[in-house]
Write an enzyme that holds these catalytic residues in place. Structure first.
Site: not given
Ligand code: ADP
Ligand code: ZN
Length: 217
Positions: A14, A89, A128, A161, A172
């Site tokens: 993404k 999410r 990554r 990360r 996740r």
């Molecule tokens: P990825 O898609 O690689 O898991 P992101 O960069 O989108 O990672 O998100 C990293 C972290 O930020 C998530 O694992 C979560 O802890 C938090 N996060 C991001 N977006 C949301 C969301 N919409 N609701 C709750 N937590 C979120």
């Protein structure tokens, strides 16, 4: 209007897709993950509050996340479209997004989903590397920077990360299948869902998504 939500499991690509979609279609890129990481990097009260949750792969609570997104989507730069990445999410977030979209007159018009099998996701995420300064994403096997460990764009030292380890990734992925994947059905029923193969090479994925977005406009 391109009011896009970008969906897909962690590691589907993404963030990488977002970097060129936002350029090619002049859209503000709103990544809740980036917003949370910025808060953690600056050690703000929000950052301190969410650090343990994010590092361990958990989800930040809906109320906080929705408030942050609503404030961001209401800004002027989102009036001609937006690219939301990593939100919604959960079902509560999807409902909140529908409501705020109506309230501010900026409803979602497209849900783009990147599909990718689990075994590809895990290997991508654990290899990554990211730039803490400009957010560029690399991979030690498939997308090496020109100079090892250094960002091509801004020269900063690349990092891994904290949540890109196997244990956090597992959390996740579980959260994804439990809370996020069910939303796909909802956007499908709304007629907004468009799926793309996240295992394609970046250049092929770009050709496909760009062609689709142009035909949509
Ligand atoms: P990825 O898609 O690689 O898991 P992101 O960069 O989108 O990672 O998100 C990293 C972290 O930020 C998530 O694992 C979560 O802890 C938090 N996060 C991001 N977006 C949301 C969301 N919409 N609701 C709750 N937590 C979120
Ligand atoms: Zn950089």
């Amino acid at each position: 209007m391109l009011n896009i939500i970008l969906m897909g499991p962690p590691g589907a690509g993404k963030g990488t897709a977002a970097t060129w979609i936002k350029e090619d279609f002049s859209l503000p890129h709103i990544s809740t993950g980036d917003m949370f990481r910025e808060a953690m990097a600056s050690n703000s009260p929000l950052g301190k509050q969410i650090k343990d949750i994010v590092d361990n792969g958990g989800l930040v609570n809906d109320e906080l996340t929705c408030a942050l997104v609503k404030e961001r989507l209401s800004r002027k730069d989102c009036q001609n479209g937006y690219l939301l990445d990593g939100f919604p999410r959960t079902e509560a977030q999807a409902e909140a997004l529908k409501k705020m979209g109506e309230e501010i007159g900026r409803p979602v018009t497209l849900a783009i989903n990147l599909t990718c099998p689990d075994e590809v996701l895990i290997s991508r995420v654990t290899t990554r590397r990211v730039c803490p300064k400009c957010g560029a994403s690399y991979n030690v096997i498939t997308l090496k920077p020109l100079k090892e460990g250094i960002c091509d764009h801004c020269g900063s030292a690349l990092i891994q990360r904290k949540d890109d380890n196997e244990a956090s990734f597992k959390v996740r992925l579980e959260n994804y299948y439990r809370s996020t994947a069910p939303l796909l059905d909802y956007y499908k029923k709304e007629g907004l869902l468009h799926e793309f193969d996240g295992t394609l090479s970046m250049s092929n994925l770009k050709v496909e998504i760009s062609a689709f977005l142009r035909s949509y406009l």
